[in-house]
Design a protein around this motif. Sequence first.
Motif, PDB file in Angstrom:
ATOM      1  N   HIS A  62       0.798  -1.222   0.000  1.00  0.00           N
ATOM      2  CA  HIS A  62       0.000   0.000   0.000  1.00  0.00           C
ATOM      3  C   HIS A  62       0.836   1.281   0.000  1.00  0.00           C
ATOM      4  CE1 HIS A  62       1.208  -1.339   3.907  1.00  0.00           C
ATOM      5  NE2 HIS A  62       1.149  -0.096   4.325  1.00  0.00           N
ATOM      6  N   SER A  79      -4.426  -6.980   0.226  1.00  0.00           N
ATOM      7  CA  SER A  79      -3.937  -6.358   1.459  1.00  0.00           C
ATOM      8  C   SER A  79      -2.790  -7.136   2.070  1.00  0.00           C
ATOM      9  CB  SER A  79      -5.068  -6.318   2.484  1.00  0.00           C
ATOM     10  OG  SER A  79      -5.543  -5.023   2.621  1.00  0.00           O
ATOM     11  N   HIS A  80      -2.817  -8.439   1.868  1.00  0.00           N
ATOM     12  CA  HIS A  80      -1.889  -9.315   2.582  1.00  0.00           C
ATOM     13  C   HIS A  80      -0.445  -9.044   2.197  1.00  0.00           C
ATOM     14  CE1 HIS A  80      -5.758 -10.887   3.243  1.00  0.00           C
ATOM     15  NE2 HIS A  80      -5.321 -11.889   3.988  1.00  0.00           N
ATOM     16  N   GLY A  87       7.787  -3.347   2.971  1.00  0.00           N
ATOM     17  CA  GLY A  87       7.789  -2.478   4.142  1.00  0.00           C
ATOM     18  C   GLY A  87       8.747  -3.092   5.146  1.00  0.00           C
ATOM     19  N   ALA A 125       8.449  -3.592   8.410  1.00  0.00           N
ATOM     20  CA  ALA A 125       7.832  -4.536   9.342  1.00  0.00           C
ATOM     21  C   ALA A 125       7.410  -5.811   8.620  1.00  0.00           C
ATOM     22  CB  ALA A 125       6.622  -3.888  10.017  1.00  0.00           C
ATOM     23  N   GLN A 173       6.881 -11.446   7.791  1.00  0.00           N
ATOM     24  CA  GLN A 173       6.084 -12.423   7.038  1.00  0.00           C
ATOM     25  C   GLN A 173       6.944 -13.596   6.536  1.00  0.00           C
ATOM     26  OE1 GLN A 173       2.494 -12.247   6.280  1.00  0.00           O
ATOM     27  NE2 GLN A 173       2.784 -10.981   8.095  1.00  0.00           N
ATOM     28  N   ASN A 210      10.545   2.839   6.775  1.00  0.00           N
ATOM     29  CA  ASN A 210      10.180   4.057   7.503  1.00  0.00           C
ATOM     30  C   ASN A 210      10.266   3.856   9.002  1.00  0.00           C
ATOM     31  OD1 ASN A 210       7.970   2.447   7.843  1.00  0.00           O
ATOM     32  ND2 ASN A 210       6.658   3.612   6.451  1.00  0.00           N
ATOM     33  N   GLY A 226       5.966  -0.001  11.678  1.00  0.00           N
ATOM     34  CA  GLY A 226       4.962  -0.816  11.013  1.00  0.00           C
ATOM     35  C   GLY A 226       3.641  -0.564  11.714  1.00  0.00           C
ATOM     36  N   PHE A 227       2.734   0.099  11.053  1.00  0.00           N
ATOM     37  CA  PHE A 227       1.464   0.501  11.679  1.00  0.00           C
ATOM     38  C   PHE A 227       1.780   1.410  12.867  1.00  0.00           C
ATOM     39  CE2 PHE A 227      -2.924   0.471  11.970  1.00  0.00           C
ATOM     40  CZ  PHE A 227      -3.497  -0.435  11.092  1.00  0.00           C
TER      41      PHE A 227
HETATM   42  C1  LIG Z   1      -0.388 -10.169   6.223  1.00  0.00           C
HETATM   43  C2  LIG Z   1      -0.886  -8.858   6.765  1.00  0.00           C
HETATM   44  N1  LIG Z   1      -1.058  -8.705   8.085  1.00  0.00           N
HETATM   45  C3  LIG Z   1      -1.482  -7.529   8.599  1.00  0.00           C
HETATM   46  C4  LIG Z   1      -1.774  -6.483   7.771  1.00  0.00           C
HETATM   47  C5  LIG Z   1      -2.281  -5.151   8.343  1.00  0.00           C
HETATM   48  N2  LIG Z   1      -1.249  -4.106   8.116  1.00  0.00           N
HETATM   49  C6  LIG Z   1      -1.363  -3.271   7.072  1.00  0.00           C
HETATM   50  S1  LIG Z   1      -0.039  -2.256   6.981  1.00  0.00           S
HETATM   51  C7  LIG Z   1       0.665  -2.894   8.343  1.00  0.00           C
HETATM   52  C8  LIG Z   1       1.994  -2.356   8.819  1.00  0.00           C
HETATM   53  C9  LIG Z   1       3.025  -2.522   7.754  1.00  0.00           C
HETATM   54  O1  LIG Z   1       4.249  -2.021   8.169  1.00  0.00           O
HETATM   55  P1  LIG Z   1       5.419  -1.939   7.141  1.00  0.00           P
HETATM   56  O2  LIG Z   1       5.615  -3.237   6.461  1.00  0.00           O
HETATM   57  O3  LIG Z   1       6.598  -1.403   7.858  1.00  0.00           O
HETATM   58  O4  LIG Z   1       4.891  -0.928   6.031  1.00  0.00           O
HETATM   59  P2  LIG Z   1       4.549   0.641   6.218  1.00  0.00           P
HETATM   60  O5  LIG Z   1       3.072   0.771   6.373  1.00  0.00           O
HETATM   61  O6  LIG Z   1       5.305   1.122   7.377  1.00  0.00           O
HETATM   62  O7  LIG Z   1       5.035   1.262   4.957  1.00  0.00           O
HETATM   63  C10 LIG Z   1      -0.117  -3.894   8.872  1.00  0.00           C
HETATM   64  C11 LIG Z   1       0.204  -4.657  10.085  1.00  0.00           C
HETATM   65  C12 LIG Z   1      -1.633  -6.703   6.389  1.00  0.00           C
HETATM   66  N3  LIG Z   1      -1.944  -5.781   5.501  1.00  0.00           N
HETATM   67  N4  LIG Z   1      -1.158  -7.883   5.919  1.00  0.00           N
END
Ligand SMILES: Cc1ncc(C[n+]2csc(CCOP(=O)(O)OP(=O)(O)O)c2C)c(N)n1
Length: 903
Positions: free
Chosen positions: A219, A285-286, A320, A322, A327, A354, A357-358
């Motif tokens: 995203h 989303s995953h 990302g 986190a 994962q 960044n 994560g969230f």
């Molecule tokens: C498998 C999965 N689990 C939980 C989520 C919910 N979620 C969306 S964004 C996010 C945090 C992601 O952090 P990061 O990877 O650092 O990306 P950032 O948003 O910081 O760019 C989470 C937990 C998801 N989208 N996919």
Amino acid sequence: MSAPDWHLTSPLYAGNAAYLEQFGDDALTPWLTQPLPGAAPASDAAQVAVLRLINAYRYLGVRKAELDPLRRFEPPPTPELDPEHYGLTEADLTREFETGSLFGVERTTLADILQRLRTAYCGHVGIEYMHITDVARKRWLQERIESAQGRFGVSTDLKKKLLKRLTDAETLEKFLHTRHVGQKRFSLEGGESLIPLLDQVIERCARHGAKEVVMGMAHRGRINVLANIMGRTIESLYEEPRHDHSNPGGPDIPLSGDVKYHQGFSTDFATPYGPVHVALAFNPSHLEIVHPVVRGSVRARQDRRGDVLGYEVVPVILHGDAALSGQGVVMESLNMSQTRGFRNGGAIHVVINNQIGFTTSDPRDVRSTLYCTDVAKMVEAPVLHVNGDDPEAVAFAVQTAVDYRYTFHKNCFIDLVCYRRHGHNEQDEPLATQPLMYRRIQAHPSTRTLYAQRLVDEGVLTQGQADDLVDDCRERLEHGESLSPPALSDFKETYSMDWGRFKGGPASEVPTAVPAQRLDFLGERITTLQHEIELHSRVQKVLDDRRRMRAGELPLDWGYAETLAYASLLDAGHNVRVSGQDSARGTFFHRHAVWHDQKRERRQSGVYVPLEHIHNQQGDFTIIDSLLSEEAVLAFEYGYATADPDTLVVWEAQFGDFANGAQVVIDQFIASGEAKWGRQCGLTLLLPHGFEGQGPEHSSARLERFLQLCAQDNIQVCVPTLPAQLFHLLRRQIVRPQRKPLVIMSPKSLLRHPASTSSLADLASGAFLPVIDDSLEPRNARRVVACSGRVWFDLEAARAARGLDDVALIRVEQLYPFPEAAFRAVLGAYPQAATFVWAQEEPMNQGAWYQTLHHLNHCAPGGRRFHYAGRPAAAAPASGYLSRHRAELEALLSDVLETPYEN
Ligand SMILES: Cc1ncc(C[n+]2csc(CCOP(=O)(O)OP(=O)(O)O)c2C)c(N)n1
Ligand SMILES: [Mg+2]
């Protein structure tokens, strides 16, 4: 010893806090941390000390690199980088030493050596590469880093371009902020360097000869990438879907659509080295699941081009911080990245780090590794950490990463260290959970502001010119123009796929029979050895049997029918790709697509693949004993199938129950990809399924779950009970002008069941039968039993044993789309029937019952209703005790055949 504070505070340097608390810093580098004994070293000892110091910088210089734009924490204490640690003194600074393998100078003062090491390893790029065992790769990187000396050699033109692209990135976010207030966009702000980064990745790949780049990302910053890299206009991204928006393949299935930050797109991207076709994969989303999907899509494109080393098609995978460390599919995907069936010649990985994560950024919670990229080390990929506020350092990291990838055909990671200016999305309040971090962010000027100032100071442009870039961009946005480099209208991608040939909507039946003569020819090809090979006696028996099947002396078994299906498709020029654990032999010793010489090593032509020897013009046959992964491998095959409709792509689970390890691929891509994104996919899943007393796990492929996902003709779910049925199903999947995922509950013990055989005539005529009527045709049957799968054979045997002549046994071989017309026609042939029973071996809450009931009753004559006969609902699919399994089966058979049911 307690862990130093930095471990507990800096998200850049997270570590396993408990581990560090126990062992302290030394735990990380015990081999480097021992100071040399004695205070002042003797002169050759001092020389040794200097070489150790150089080595220490190569390993640990990264820890002192200035990576965090926010400069929130002191870099961690790293005594190994201090000369004193090795007994060197101030007096040694002016002494000259040999530099060993240090690039750029052979002999110089310690002060100069230190200066060189610090500029090379502790500036805005910090590199980790000493975990690489291959000396050539290590030396290549050393030369790059040590000869650059922190000077990135960026031309004035490139500086201006970097600023322009940064400006595009920042201005777009600000524009959206005011134009589309309150809409989630997962802003890139704080990480705007991603846009010049991607720009440079594509350009550098083009310079090496890339024709296609396939990107996967989540995203964060996706809308920015769609606009600034993929050339989407804001209007096209934000417009409400029109009501006539329909599946490009057929008007019957309206697209359900997806949020804009999941959208995929492809474009032709102009570079000075020629156009590059850039595709951004659709994304659910995953997080991270798109990684193996991209790899599969790239592999399909590479195979199509014969691009074995990955020169022409490059995967670029964004993460990302986190998600990358959290994962598991990341590890699976990296594990596949160098294997024969799945390799791509290396991917460029980019982390939008960044540092949060969230809401989670406390290193004690976020991960147990030092860096978020540490998983890269399992495949010995180098990691270039780079300060996101320095676009020139970013450009250098890109050049190094892409050149490395092209030189060694291996993965490389760029860790773009940045920050997130807003909350997780724009409605979020980050100050609530990260007050200090966000106060610092609020006071921190944007990357563009800082870089514009830098270029003004350097005299590259004036402040007015820098401001003009902002105004120009704003104006283009106001006018609804695209921000990416103009796509070239005369560029026609030679290898692009024509999906227009395939129709959406309900699948049609097509002839799939193969003339007997051709079957005979194919049979000869797949049972003839082109060169001497000594087979294991059990395999020799399989081959001898297949020869007899060809001659019509033995009925056809599943292995032969399946092999003939593949042979017939290859014969017609289609490709076939089968992957799964032990698929080449087959879990149940039934496929034998690869024959092994008992006397020769595999590498010395000790294997023979009969399906590669049909004829010179045949399609490619690939069969892969996959790594032990379901999620990444299935996602890869989905990516492959969506990029190549002319290859029959088959994924086989070792046992069907393992497929749920890939549930996200099934739910997010296979079942819903066409509805959400209009992406057709002909992927076939073979999932061994059947209740045969093997315990709770290996009995069920969770048929019910697949059926529950069925709607709008999205997938097909079939349970063939005869080899000829599998033959026609596999052929139908390619011959028909549709590409729909096919889920097959495939046989286990049926593979050797004497009644589960077919004849050559069954392949030479007819087609797949969605419903198979009772062959005994007990037309006066009072009871009609419908079922799916292997239980039919148990029922048939039990009916014979009981001498029943008033029970008809009907097989439903395709459960979705449910063949209502065919089923109704078969039921209509039993006018005496008073009782209708659905029989299944799965417990009542599982199997087909609840998902098929409405179809059954809809077809039952005279408003009659089907009764359920089978195991009661159960938590575990099957009993682990053989005696109980048998008792349950006996009860089931009696229920189905004898229990009176009231209508
Ligand atoms: C498998 C999965 N689990 C939980 C989520 C919910 N979620 C969306 S964004 C996010 C945090 C992601 O952090 P990061 O990877 O650092 O990306 P950032 O948003 O910081 O760019 C989470 C937990 C998801 N989208 N996919
Ligand atoms: Mg993050």
